[in-house]
Design an enzyme around this catalytic site. Structure first.
Site, PDB file in Angstrom:
ATOM      1  N   ASN A 270       0.844  -1.202   0.000  1.00  0.00           N
ATOM      2  CA  ASN A 270       0.000   0.000   0.000  1.00  0.00           C
ATOM      3  C   ASN A 270       0.873   1.242   0.000  1.00  0.00           C
ATOM      4  O   ASN A 270       1.932   1.289   0.644  1.00  0.00           O
ATOM      5  CB  ASN A 270      -1.015  -0.012   1.144  1.00  0.00           C
ATOM      6  CG  ASN A 270      -0.423  -0.170   2.516  1.00  0.00           C
ATOM      7  OD1 ASN A 270       0.619  -0.788   2.679  1.00  0.00           O
ATOM      8  ND2 ASN A 270      -1.087   0.371   3.516  1.00  0.00           N
TER       9      ASN A 270
ATOM     10  N   GLU B 239       0.369   5.259   0.555  1.00  0.00           N
ATOM     11  CA  GLU B 239      -0.601   6.259   1.003  1.00  0.00           C
ATOM     12  C   GLU B 239      -0.219   7.673   0.539  1.00  0.00           C
ATOM     13  O   GLU B 239       0.874   7.898   0.023  1.00  0.00           O
ATOM     14  CB  GLU B 239      -0.727   6.179   2.525  1.00  0.00           C
ATOM     15  CG  GLU B 239      -1.303   4.833   2.955  1.00  0.00           C
ATOM     16  CD  GLU B 239      -1.597   4.731   4.441  1.00  0.00           C
ATOM     17  OE1 GLU B 239      -1.167   5.610   5.224  1.00  0.00           O
ATOM     18  OE2 GLU B 239      -2.271   3.758   4.820  1.00  0.00           O
TER      19      GLU B 239
ATOM     20  N   CYS C  69      -4.124   0.611  -2.324  1.00  0.00           N
ATOM     21  CA  CYS C  69      -3.927  -0.615  -1.537  1.00  0.00           C
ATOM     22  C   CYS C  69      -2.864  -1.509  -2.182  1.00  0.00           C
ATOM     23  O   CYS C  69      -2.574  -1.396  -3.376  1.00  0.00           O
ATOM     24  CB  CYS C  69      -5.223  -1.412  -1.476  1.00  0.00           C
ATOM     25  SG  CYS C  69      -6.541  -0.621  -0.560  1.00  0.00           S
TER      26      CYS C  69
ATOM     27  N   GLU D 229      -3.058  -4.688  -2.909  1.00  0.00           N
ATOM     28  CA  GLU D 229      -3.568  -5.598  -3.940  1.00  0.00           C
ATOM     29  C   GLU D 229      -3.629  -4.901  -5.291  1.00  0.00           C
ATOM     30  O   GLU D 229      -3.252  -5.457  -6.320  1.00  0.00           O
ATOM     31  CB  GLU D 229      -4.975  -6.095  -3.568  1.00  0.00           C
ATOM     32  CG  GLU D 229      -5.037  -6.923  -2.296  1.00  0.00           C
ATOM     33  CD  GLU D 229      -5.274  -6.083  -1.048  1.00  0.00           C
ATOM     34  OE1 GLU D 229      -4.763  -4.940  -0.976  1.00  0.00           O
ATOM     35  OE2 GLU D 229      -5.969  -6.570  -0.142  1.00  0.00           O
TER      36      GLU D 229
ATOM     37  N   CYS E  37     -10.188  -4.902   0.711  1.00  0.00           N
ATOM     38  CA  CYS E  37     -11.282  -3.932   0.631  1.00  0.00           C
ATOM     39  C   CYS E  37     -12.120  -4.176  -0.628  1.00  0.00           C
ATOM     40  O   CYS E  37     -11.718  -4.903  -1.547  1.00  0.00           O
ATOM     41  CB  CYS E  37     -10.733  -2.504   0.657  1.00  0.00           C
ATOM     42  SG  CYS E  37     -10.127  -1.913  -0.927  1.00  0.00           S
TER      43      CYS E  37
ATOM     44  N   CYS F  85     -10.509  -3.326  -4.069  1.00  0.00           N
ATOM     45  CA  CYS F  85      -9.522  -4.325  -4.512  1.00  0.00           C
ATOM     46  C   CYS F  85     -10.221  -5.580  -5.012  1.00  0.00           C
ATOM     47  O   CYS F  85      -9.790  -6.200  -5.983  1.00  0.00           O
ATOM     48  CB  CYS F  85      -8.548  -4.653  -3.391  1.00  0.00           C
ATOM     49  SG  CYS F  85      -7.405  -3.290  -3.081  1.00  0.00           S
TER      50      CYS F  85
HETATM   51  N1  THU Z   1      -5.200  -1.593   2.652  1.00  0.00           N
HETATM   52  C1  THU Z   1      -4.632  -2.414   1.734  1.00  0.00           C
HETATM   53  O1  THU Z   1      -3.565  -2.116   1.187  1.00  0.00           O
HETATM   54  N2  THU Z   1      -5.255  -3.568   1.438  1.00  0.00           N
HETATM   55  C2  THU Z   1      -6.372  -4.031   2.065  1.00  0.00           C
HETATM   56  O2  THU Z   1      -6.821  -5.111   1.734  1.00  0.00           O
HETATM   57  C3  THU Z   1      -7.015  -3.239   3.123  1.00  0.00           C
HETATM   58  C4  THU Z   1      -6.451  -1.875   3.322  1.00  0.00           C
HETATM   59  C5  THU Z   1      -4.503  -0.362   3.001  1.00  0.00           C
HETATM   60  C6  THU Z   1      -5.137   0.913   2.578  1.00  0.00           C
HETATM   61  C7  THU Z   1      -4.541   1.885   3.564  1.00  0.00           C
HETATM   62  O3  THU Z   1      -3.254   2.279   3.110  1.00  0.00           O
HETATM   63  C8  THU Z   1      -4.361   1.063   4.825  1.00  0.00           C
HETATM   64  O4  THU Z   1      -4.397  -0.302   4.409  1.00  0.00           O
HETATM   65  C9  THU Z   1      -5.426   1.301   5.875  1.00  0.00           C
HETATM   66  O5  THU Z   1      -6.684   1.186   5.338  1.00  0.00           O
END
Ligand code: THU
Length: 159
Positions: free
Chosen positions: A61, A63, A72, A74, A111, A114
Site C-alpha cells: 500500500n 498512502e 492498496c 492488492e 477492501c 480491490c
Molecule cells: N489496505 C490495503 O492495502 N489492502 C487491504 O486489503 C485493506 C487496506 C490499506 C489501505 C490503507 O493504506 C491502509 O491499508 C489502511 O486502510
C-alpha cells in the site's frame, strides 16, 4: 418472496500445511509489507502475485496526504503485474498485513475496491485467481474472487 443464498468456500490452512510454492508466495507478500508507505494508517499491507509464467510480482500500500489518492497493496500489485506483463494471467494472489508490531493474526480481508479489481483481472484473462489471505494463526484460500465478491458487477451487466 424467496431467499437467494450464495455460498462462499474457503480452505483454512496453517502455514506449514501450504505447498512450497504457496509458502514462498505468502512469504513474499509478508516481505512486501516492509516496503509499504503507510505514514497515515501505520497499517502495512503487502501482496504477491504469481503469474502464469512463474514470475512473482509484489506490491504494497502506498498512502498519500490526500487520502483517496493512495492505493492498496492488492491494486498496486495487480496493476503493476498487468502493466509489466500484460500477456501473463495472474494465477494466485497472496496478501498479508502488518500492524502494531506484528502480522495480523487473522486473514487480512481485502477492501471492496480491490475485490473489484481482482474481478476485472479475472475477466481480462478469462480465468479465476486463487487468493491466499494470510494470518499468523490461519490462512484462508479461495479459488476465485466469486467467494469474496458475490453478486458482482462486471461488463456483462452492460450488454
Ligand atoms: N489496505 C490495503 O492495502 N489492502 C487491504 O486489503 C485493506 C487496506 C490499506 C489501505 C490503507 O493504506 C491502509 O491499508 C489502511 O486502510
Amino acid at each position: 418472496m424467496k431467499n437467494l443464498t450464495i455460498k462462499s468456500v474457503f480452505k483454512v490452512y496453517h502455514f506449514d500445511e501450504l505447498s512450497d510454492a504457496d509458502q514462498k508466495l505468502v512469504l513474499k507478500a509478508k516481505d512486501a509489507c516492509k516496503k509499504s508507505y503507510a505514514p497515515y494508517s501505520n497499517f502495512a499491507v503487502g501482496a504477491a502475485a504469481q503469474l502464469a509464467n512463474g514470475t512473482v510480482v509484489t506490491g504494497s500500500n502506498q498512502e498519500n496526504a490526500a487520502y483517496p489518492s493512495g492505493t492498496c497493496a492488492e491494486r498496486t500489485t495487480l496493476f503493476y503485474a498487468n502493466s509489466e506483463y500484460p500477456d501473463q494471467p495472474v494465477k494466485t494472489l497472496a496478501v498479508a498485513a502488518y500492524n502494531q508490531g506484528s502480522y495480523l493474526a487473522q486473514p487480512i480481508p481485502p477492501c471492496g475496491a480491490c475485490r473489484q479489481v481482482v474481478l476485472e483481472t479475472e475477466k481480462r484473462y478469462k480465468q479465476p485467481i486463487r487468493i491466499l489471505l494470510y494470518g499468523e494463526k490461519e490462512i484462508y484460500e479461495c479459488q476465485g474472487i466469486a467467494d469474496l465478491l458475490p453478486l458482482s458487477f462486471d461488463a456483462s451487466a452492460m450488454d
